[in-house]
Enzyme design. Structure first.
Site, PDB file in Angstrom:
ATOM      1  N   TYR A 154      -2.034  -1.154  11.199  1.00 36.20           N
ATOM      2  CA  TYR A 154      -2.324  -1.347   9.567  1.00 36.20           C
ATOM      3  C   TYR A 154      -0.941  -0.909   9.329  1.00 36.20           C
ATOM      4  CZ  TYR A 154      -3.402  -0.737   5.107  1.00 36.20           C
ATOM      5  OH  TYR A 154      -3.479  -0.565   3.604  1.00 36.20           O
TER       6      TYR A 154
ATOM      7  N   SER B  86       0.867  -1.074   0.137  1.00 35.01           N
ATOM      8  CA  SER B  86      -0.079   0.028   0.130  1.00 35.01           C
ATOM      9  C   SER B  86       0.787   1.357  -0.035  1.00 35.01           C
ATOM     10  CB  SER B  86      -0.820  -0.232   1.236  1.00 35.01           C
ATOM     11  OG  SER B  86      -1.300   1.175   1.632  1.00 35.01           O
TER      12      SER B  86
END
Length: 275
Positions: A149, A136
């Site tokens: 995360y 990401s």
């Protein structure tokens, strides 16, 4: 003259979003694609296109071992492994239990690592193969209340870099894909869990602000179609010499660049301004 064998691929998290679109692209490119997720019914459309659905909870070792055994029995391994399965756990470090944090790592990091361990020997023996890790832009930047995360995505980035050096002598390639804001169910799932966990208490104002920001960003037509990421993956695995990483999708290159070139304090202000 013998026909060239059909190339094979495994895509995890293929029941929706980027995983489903990546699987579709690889099927169109002529791969026999194994698709893995907890709910095989949501991959019925891929099965109709020729994919082989496998039920797999990426956090359970017995599921991973069984899936790899099924692939090995039929195909002897895969040419392409796409580690796509993942989700976003948001909440204050103080309020997220360590059990939840461990599960975030099981899904986003250790599941991919276990699959890679089991599928690498066949790639190494053939001296060919490509491992694609979907991280990401969150593996290079950070956001409010996203500590766990981002920790997993930063970990997967570093893990991928070391893995690339380890397997390169055996003809195996490692590619990192860093999606930006993509139109998937990520935002809804992350914001709902955040409000349920921290919508009251000392971090309530921040939690509500972050959830509102997510709701403004996802599902409003502001993100990139996941097919864009699928095309990046498809092009990367076909490339003779792919890049080590690709940042793609809305805001990915911009946010990574701001973080890199303008430093922590400026990036802090930028992130807080979104609340």
């Amino acid at each position: 003259m013998k026909n060239k064998p059909q190339p094979t691929a495994l895509v995890t998290g293929a029941s929706s979003g980027m995983g489903k679109r990546i699987a579709e692209r690889l099927i169109a490119d002529g791969y026999l694609v194994y698709v893995a997720a907890r709910d095989t019914a949501r991959m019925a459309d891929l099965a109709e296109r020729g994919a082989v659905p496998l039920r797999m909870d990426i956090s359970k070792d017995e599921d991973i071992v069984a899936a790899v055994a099924a692939i090995t029995e039929r195909s002897g391994g895969v040419d392409v492994l796409v580690n796509n399965a993942g989700y976003g756990l948001y909440g204050p470090v103080e309020e997220v239990s360590l059990d939840e944090a461990r599960y975030q790592f099981e899904v986003n990091v250790f599941g991919a690592a276990r699959l890679t361990q089991l599928l690498l020997p066949a790639m190494r023996a053939r001296r060919s193969g490509t491992i694609v890790n979907i991280t990401s832009m969150g593996g290079k930047i950070y956001t409010l209340l996203g500590a766990w995360y981002h920790a997993t995505k930063h970990a997967l980035e570093g893990w991928s870099d070391s893995l690339r050096l380890e397997v390169e002598p055996f003809g195996v390639r490692v590619v990192v894909i860093e999606p930006g804001l993509i139109e998937t169910g990520f935002g809804d799932a992350a914001s709902t869990g955040l409000v349920e966990r921290s919508g009251a208490g000392p971090y309530a104002k921040t939690a509500q602000g972050v959830a509102a920001s997510m709701n403004r960003s996802y599902g409003q037509g502001r993100g990139t179609d996941p097919r864009v990421i699928a095309d990046v993956v498809g092009d990367a695995v076909k490339a003779r010499r792919p890049k080590t990483r690709y940042a793609a999708g809305r805001y990915a290159k911009l946010m990574i660049g701001v973080r890199k070139w303008l430093g922590d304090r400026v990036f802090d202000r930028l992130i807080k301004s979104q609340m």
